[in-house]
Design an enzyme around this catalytic site. Structure first.
Site, short mmCIF file in Angstrom:
data_model
loop_
_atom_site.label_atom_id
_atom_site.label_comp_id
_atom_site.label_asym_id
_atom_site.label_seq_id
_atom_site.Cartn_x
_atom_site.Cartn_y
_atom_site.Cartn_z
N GLY A 46 0.84 -1.19 0.00
CA GLY A 46 0.00 0.00 0.00
C GLY A 46 0.88 1.24 0.00
O GLY A 46 2.01 1.20 0.47
N GLN A 51 3.43 10.02 0.79
CA GLN A 51 4.67 9.25 0.88
C GLN A 51 5.58 9.47 -0.32
O GLN A 51 6.77 9.14 -0.26
CB GLN A 51 4.37 7.75 1.01
CG GLN A 51 3.70 7.37 2.33
CD GLN A 51 3.52 5.87 2.43
OE1 GLN A 51 2.54 5.33 1.95
NE2 GLN A 51 4.49 5.19 3.02
N CYS A 89 5.91 0.19 7.49
CA CYS A 89 5.56 1.29 6.60
C CYS A 89 6.80 1.68 5.81
O CYS A 89 7.89 1.78 6.38
CB CYS A 89 5.07 2.48 7.42
SG CYS A 89 4.65 3.91 6.41
N LEU A 90 6.64 1.90 4.51
CA LEU A 90 7.78 2.26 3.68
C LEU A 90 8.39 3.59 4.10
O LEU A 90 9.57 3.84 3.84
CB LEU A 90 7.37 2.32 2.20
CG LEU A 90 6.96 0.98 1.56
CD1 LEU A 90 6.44 1.20 0.15
CD2 LEU A 90 8.11 -0.01 1.56
N HIS A 131 -4.57 1.96 7.28
CA HIS A 131 -3.19 2.46 7.38
C HIS A 131 -2.98 3.60 6.37
O HIS A 131 -2.44 4.65 6.72
CB HIS A 131 -2.21 1.30 7.12
CG HIS A 131 -0.76 1.69 7.09
ND1 HIS A 131 0.14 1.28 8.05
CD2 HIS A 131 -0.05 2.45 6.21
CE1 HIS A 131 1.35 1.78 7.74
NE2 HIS A 131 1.25 2.49 6.63
N HIS A 135 -2.31 7.91 6.66
CA HIS A 135 -1.32 8.74 5.96
C HIS A 135 -1.95 10.03 5.44
O HIS A 135 -1.35 11.10 5.52
CB HIS A 135 -0.74 7.98 4.76
CG HIS A 135 0.42 7.09 5.11
ND1 HIS A 135 1.60 7.57 5.65
CD2 HIS A 135 0.60 5.76 4.97
CE1 HIS A 135 2.44 6.56 5.84
NE2 HIS A 135 1.86 5.44 5.43
NI NI Z 1 2.66 3.49 5.48
#
Ligand code: NI
Length: 163
Positions: A46, A51, A89-90, A131, A135
């Site tokens: 995701g 991000q 999380c990235l 999630h 963000h």
């Molecule tokens: Ni994330």
């Protein structure tokens, strides 16, 4: 199509409330594709627009059942039962945080054809949706850490940036 740079905690763009998309135009369609490419090249399931440095309410998800692209996702209904699971999380490298979330959710939004869609999700898909929604509201998994763990993580992150 290209890979975009993933912003990492404590980048301030990750803390902004994202803006709704007025309409899905070519620019947004390209963003959906670039975000999917970026997510896949990082083995993510995701990704949310902030991000990759974009202040828009856009998310992409693929938990192995095909890509989901949604703009302006909104919760219609949350299940009462909750489940806890470790999340990564990235944008928050090297951290797994136990997060308790409703195990079922129904959302609505716009798809890449600018049409309204509704998604009924449970289990992992519901978790990823919630999630990514976090963000869009500037919330990160570090916010689910205990106070001490958050300080410890922040110090590690800071050291890393200085090396
Ligand atoms: Ni994330």
């Amino acid at each position: 199509m290209g890979t975009m740079q993933i912003r990492k905690y404590p980048d301030s763009i990750l803390r902004q409330e994202c803006q709704a998309v007025a309409e899905i135009m070519d620019k947004e369609i390209r963003l959906f594709e670039d975000m999917l490419t970026t997510m896949r090249s990082s083995q993510g399931i995701g990704l949310a627009a902030p991000q990759v440095g974009i202040n828009k309410r856009i998310i992409v998800i693929d938990i192995g059942e095909g890509p989901i692209k949604i703009a302006n996702p909104e919760i219609i209904k949350l299940g009462k039962a909750k489940e806890s699971m470790g999340e990564g999380c990235l944008s928050v490298p090297d951290a797994i945080v136990d997060v308790s979330r409703p195990s079922e959710v129904i959302i609505k939004g716009l798809n890449e054809k600018n049409r309204p869609v509704e998604i009924k999700a449970k289990g992992l898909l519901a978790r990823v949706i919630l999630h990514e929604l976090d963000h869009l509201n500037g919330k990160l998994i570090v916010d689910y850490m205990s106070f001490l763990r958050k300080i410890d993580y922040r110090l590690k992150t800071r050291n890393k940036l200085h090396m």
